[in-house]
Design a protein around this motif. Sequence first.
Motif, PDB file in Angstrom:
ATOM      1  N   MET A 409       0.832  -1.206   0.000  1.00  0.00           N
ATOM      2  CA  MET A 409       0.000   0.000   0.000  1.00  0.00           C
ATOM      3  C   MET A 409       0.864   1.253   0.000  1.00  0.00           C
ATOM      4  N   HIS A 410       0.423   2.203  -0.831  1.00  0.00           N
ATOM      5  CA  HIS A 410       1.183   3.435  -1.009  1.00  0.00           C
ATOM      6  C   HIS A 410       0.249   4.628  -0.765  1.00  0.00           C
ATOM      7  N   GLY A 411       0.782   5.602  -0.085  1.00  0.00           N
ATOM      8  CA  GLY A 411      -0.027   6.790   0.194  1.00  0.00           C
ATOM      9  C   GLY A 411      -1.003   6.513   1.334  1.00  0.00           C
ATOM     10  N   VAL A 412      -0.467   6.107   2.469  1.00  0.00           N
ATOM     11  CA  VAL A 412      -1.320   5.678   3.588  1.00  0.00           C
ATOM     12  C   VAL A 412      -1.178   6.655   4.754  1.00  0.00           C
ATOM     13  N   GLY A 413      -2.096   7.559   4.854  1.00  0.00           N
ATOM     14  CA  GLY A 413      -2.032   8.555   5.923  1.00  0.00           C
ATOM     15  C   GLY A 413      -2.964   8.243   7.076  1.00  0.00           C
ATOM     16  N   LEU A 414      -3.238   6.958   7.302  1.00  0.00           N
ATOM     17  CA  LEU A 414      -4.213   6.568   8.328  1.00  0.00           C
ATOM     18  C   LEU A 414      -3.856   7.124   9.706  1.00  0.00           C
ATOM     19  N   ARG A 415      -2.601   6.882  10.109  1.00  0.00           N
ATOM     20  CA  ARG A 415      -2.189   7.286  11.460  1.00  0.00           C
ATOM     21  C   ARG A 415      -2.458   8.771  11.679  1.00  0.00           C
ATOM     22  N   GLU A 416      -2.090   9.571  10.720  1.00  0.00           N
ATOM     23  CA  GLU A 416      -2.271  11.015  10.896  1.00  0.00           C
ATOM     24  C   GLU A 416      -3.755  11.381  10.973  1.00  0.00           C
ATOM     25  N   THR A 417      -4.609  10.651  10.230  1.00  0.00           N
ATOM     26  CA  THR A 417      -6.042  10.982  10.342  1.00  0.00           C
ATOM     27  C   THR A 417      -6.544  10.658  11.742  1.00  0.00           C
ATOM     28  N   ILE A 418      -6.085   9.540  12.294  1.00  0.00           N
ATOM     29  CA  ILE A 418      -6.550   9.164  13.633  1.00  0.00           C
ATOM     30  C   ILE A 418      -6.040  10.168  14.664  1.00  0.00           C
ATOM     31  N   GLU A 419      -4.780  10.495  14.548  1.00  0.00           N
ATOM     32  CA  GLU A 419      -4.198  11.388  15.556  1.00  0.00           C
ATOM     33  C   GLU A 419      -4.785  12.791  15.491  1.00  0.00           C
ATOM     34  N   THR A 420      -5.014  13.288  14.287  1.00  0.00           N
ATOM     35  CA  THR A 420      -5.550  14.660  14.188  1.00  0.00           C
ATOM     36  C   THR A 420      -7.006  14.717  14.649  1.00  0.00           C
ATOM     37  N   ALA A 421      -7.781  13.676  14.319  1.00  0.00           N
ATOM     38  CA  ALA A 421      -9.182  13.662  14.777  1.00  0.00           C
ATOM     39  C   ALA A 421      -9.222  13.554  16.302  1.00  0.00           C
ATOM     40  N   ARG A 422      -8.380  12.683  16.826  1.00  0.00           N
ATOM     41  CA  ARG A 422      -8.299  12.501  18.288  1.00  0.00           C
ATOM     42  C   ARG A 422      -7.982  13.832  18.966  1.00  0.00           C
ATOM     43  N   ASP A 423      -6.993  14.531  18.453  1.00  0.00           N
ATOM     44  CA  ASP A 423      -6.574  15.772  19.106  1.00  0.00           C
ATOM     45  C   ASP A 423      -7.654  16.850  18.987  1.00  0.00           C
ATOM     46  N   GLU A 424      -8.278  16.933  17.826  1.00  0.00           N
ATOM     47  CA  GLU A 424      -9.259  17.992  17.613  1.00  0.00           C
ATOM     48  C   GLU A 424     -10.484  17.821  18.518  1.00  0.00           C
ATOM     49  N   ILE A 425     -10.870  16.578  18.784  1.00  0.00           N
ATOM     50  CA  ILE A 425     -12.086  16.364  19.582  1.00  0.00           C
ATOM     51  C   ILE A 425     -11.779  16.492  21.078  1.00  0.00           C
ATOM     52  N   GLY A 426     -10.493  16.531  21.424  1.00  0.00           N
ATOM     53  CA  GLY A 426     -10.134  16.584  22.845  1.00  0.00           C
ATOM     54  C   GLY A 426     -10.385  15.239  23.506  1.00  0.00           C
ATOM     55  N   TRP A 427      -9.802  14.233  22.904  1.00  0.00           N
ATOM     56  CA  TRP A 427     -10.007  12.844  23.340  1.00  0.00           C
ATOM     57  C   TRP A 427      -9.595  12.700  24.805  1.00  0.00           C
ATOM     58  N   GLY A 428     -10.391  11.978  25.544  1.00  0.00           N
ATOM     59  CA  GLY A 428     -10.002  11.664  26.925  1.00  0.00           C
ATOM     60  C   GLY A 428     -10.608  12.584  27.969  1.00  0.00           C
ATOM     61  N   SER A 429     -11.218  13.675  27.522  1.00  0.00           N
ATOM     62  CA  SER A 429     -11.885  14.502  28.530  1.00  0.00           C
ATOM     63  C   SER A 429     -13.270  14.858  28.004  1.00  0.00           C
TER      64      SER A 429
END
Lengths: 767, 295, 155
Positions: A409-429
């Motif tokens: 697989m080429h062009g796989v930005g999955l990790r960054e999508t998860i991390e940016t969504a997590r951070d934007e929603i304020g995950w954990g609080s």
Amino acid sequence: MTTYVGNRVARVDSVDKVTGRAVYGVDVALPGMLHGAVVRSPYPHARIVSIDTSAAERAPGVVAVATGKDFPHLFGAAIKDQPFLAIDRVRYVGDPVVAVAATSEREAQYARDLVRVEYEELPAITDMQMALDDDAPLVHPDLHTYERGGHEIVPHTNINTLYHFERGDVDAAFAEADHVFEAEYSAHALSHVTLEVHVAVAQYDTYSGDYTLWVTTDRPYFLRDDLAGGLGVDGSKIRLKVAQVGGSFGAKGVPIAEAIAVMLARKTSGRPVKVELTREECLIASQLRVPAIMKLKTGVTNEGFMIARSADVLWDSGAYTAYTVGVAIRGSQTIVGPYRIPNVKIRSRQVYTNKAITGSYRGYGTTQVTWACESQMDEIANELGIDPVVFRLQNGYEEGDPYLNGQIMHGVGLRETIETARDEIGWGSVERKPAPHLRRGKGLATMIKPTLTPSSSNVVINLGQDGRVQVVCAAPEVGSGQDTVLAQMAADAVGVPIDVVSVPATDTALTPYNGPVASSRTTYHMGNAIVAAGAEIREKVLGLAADFFGTDADYLEMYDGEIRDENGELLITLKDLLARHQSEGYALTAGGRYSSTGSPLLKANPGEEWISSIFWMLCTQAAEIEVDTETGVIRVIKVAASADVGKAINPMTCEQQVEGGVVMGLSNGLFEDFKIDNGRIENASLVDYKVATIEDMPEIVPILVESVHNEAPFGAKGIGEPAAAATPPAIANALFDAVGIRIRDLPITPEKVLAALAEKAATEPGD
Amino acid sequence: MKRLRQFAYSEPATLDEAVAALASGGEDARVLAGGTDLIVDMKTERLPTSAVVNIKKIPGLTGIDDLGEATRIGALTKVTAIEGSQLVQQRHPALVDAASVLASPPVRALATIGGNVGRASPASDLGPALIVSAASARIRGTMGEREELVEGLYVGPGQTSLTCSDIITDFIIPSPPVGFGSGHVKLGKRGGGTDIAMAGTSASVVIEDGVVRDCKIALASLGPIPFRAPTAEAALSGQAPTEETLGAAAEAAAEDASPIGDVRASASYRATLARVLTLRALRAAVASSGGWVVA
Amino acid sequence: MTFRIDTTINGDRTVIDVDPTLTLLEVLREQLLLSGTKEGCGVGECGTCVVLCDGEPIASCLVLAGDAAGCSIETIEGLADSGELSDVQRAFVRTGALQCGFCTPAMVLTATALLREDAAPDAEEVKKALGGILCRCGAYPKILEAVLEVSGEGA
């Protein structure tokens, strides 16, 4: 260097749309045009005993009446199973039986009501499980005789699609797993609710046998060939002119109004016939999302690594298959999600039922399987006490991972999508309890989708003497901004200002072959074709300039219509250069073609290359919701929606797709719900089939992740579909976070929430 | 698009002409007020319609007037006008609440109060609000003029006690006593207004010396017609408005309700909503009376 | 049977003979050829057919032609008839407040009506005013942004 690519360029279609000048399919009006109306089956399954059209034929204004026997041929993209009008038998409530053409639509509708059809009701399959019974009546007893593509069916049953995939040793891996999770999930039927209804105008030239259709479609060549296959003529005998498309989302790809219009046009001596469905007809008799029941079993280690997954998916195509065969096959593969799971076993079966036709729907099967996959991911993480984000990250695909079929697989930005969504929603609080009856929670879901592979796009770019550039291609603007994005790429590829670039309307007599404007493939495929053709035009222009200045073209460049030397000195504008040829006349043309066939990126295990995708779409959404524990009503407060788009050619149109996907996903997941009784849709009206309004809109934060894809035009992948798939499971996971209940069957209605809360309260005392 | 079937159309200039047109048009002659229900019914062929009598050219059927001891609302008054009326807001907040959640703005700008009552939808928004406001309707028919309580007009789903040549001309709502408050709450499928109610409730109270002297509760989408909840009303009358007494009345309202299951909601979910929404409507009514609910 | 109605369409006095059993939407689209107004559902649920009647947004699919008499009707064609886009239209273009564009005339007209009544509505007021118009593409966030931009609240 790019001037337009990567910028928030205003949409090239926007002035026409804000002024009401844009001409849609419903606006097409031709001299002498007749109007059609359709008699539809009131029964889910019946034999047609007799049809009496005599009163209708005598009614004022009536020019033609057509029945199925007038033209007993079948069409269908994967299986030719659908008549233009019912022949001997009707297979769903809404199946077209008789069509009437009259000088006005009112007269046509009046005459339609004079047609008398006698039916003998047959036992109906109104439930997809029922379709599998050994003694189930057959919706298509002749299935085995139908012309079809290469896929597997089970003759003499209702199973119109059978697909297996296996990798590794699933049984051994389940035995080895520390934990095994198993549950059943279901995804419901949905209507696309394109605000522009299905409409087509058809004209038949009785001398040449040629058909001309004015349509509103997302895939002109597929639609043309589907019709040609049914009409038994070469595709070249059918010309499709595409108007502005008032929304598609996968809806406008198979002959619906088109089939009726063609039938009538054969009988009107050359007069064009317009067939415009009512909203009610669109809801019961266009296409719906394929409902699915998904049994999903996953084996996990104590450390939270998934080692085995089996899936048994049952799809309900309704009465005819349309584009559902691919949904059942491609969709079922992605139930594995964007995760490394070494042992996988999938069985996918699709059955005919006596229900409304289903078909492609923004996401082509991924919205259904993502619901199952991402709900179970959350269940596993919660059960094992692992943060759902961490669980996804540690199992998720990274660049260079092999897909199910071994494709690297080429062009796989999955990790960054998860991390940016997590951070934007304020995950954990989260503020758990803003009022006594309200509870809040946060949830996240991700998804993966392939694009139609292999497929090709062709373009012709014309540079006129006036300096104007036409991008001639068959990529109708369905609303997702492709005219703008294609114009941006063309402007940069040629080196001209965007305001001289136009993308003429699709006309299969003029615009070269293109695959569908579907599968989020247009930017990538047509973009590559445009880059090639644009480079050729630029090269020719620079050659012309080099001749004129007596220099070598290698020393020249053109940006924004200005030709400069290697020092950046302006030598001449394109316009002036062309003006020098005024007297003789001058125009340049270049063709561009892109096909993913043969790309080294598609290499995979022998025999499984067809599963490869030329690019992979990845999208993650995190949602914060609030539940009213007294009414069960869910309010979505915020959605952080992160999508890996490769390069954003136009961040604004990318955001539109992401935002629109969230709105649609929310609406699909919470509000839209067909009530079907014995195959009959009881809420065939927007009064009771509810679509989200601006008041239901949460705060949506679109996040564009730009992974690198080397074969993509300027690096751009697709974005249209994935945004809608992750929203319902993100909401469901947030619901679990908020109140500890798990809804596995869509939609998530207040009533189900309240029932689940009551059940939980009964089994778990105390709060 | 779905076309209307042919029908006879008239625009009478006076009430007498209109009544005569309806009487001669027979059973399938319909009054056209706002049209937001009638045109839909004609398009969906819910009701056969041979003649449409458009009464909007008749003068005097609109407007909201302060008569002192009562408020008069002309039958052709638009829902948006009620929604924006200071006078109605002051006297009958439930009616404004209901007007503001009836369908959507481009429909509210057409829909009329008379049409909403005349349509007699079990899911009516204005119906329960008018009932708890003790509103009555003035009616003109072949026999002359009469006045009836709105709650008495409803006979069955889509059916009123009006004959086919009767026309509602206006509504008279007695001015409330000191200590009066009212509220309307509904829940649609999208979780708010702009939807047909899965359930809706209106409540009014008169609070004197910290005690509920009078209480009216009316329910929509919880039975075949908009109707009062007598047990619930009795449960609260004479009580101090506390969470407990309001809650008991709300429980009783759920008992008074006789919901059915349909495409919008199941009977059992509606029964739950009867309780929850009645409690919320009562809280709103108490709050608007200037009182407060003791926790 | 026809009825003569005297009405104002996009500022022009218009006296026409109409079939009174047609809806205003049919007359606008098919008789006056003002096809910028679209139908989405025909039963007043989607708001696609909104036009302004005496400044107020109404669902034209639910109005019989006779009721247009004496009214001032504005359609999308009337907003930029001088050749210049209106502020609301420009904001829709700038922010990308449209996708397929089928709901756009109704959205633009409704926003225009709101901003004439209230020069600076806030987000909640905008949502309430536009709550009756469906946009299946989900252009809502950018539609809100566009209207707020004109209202001055978005600055």
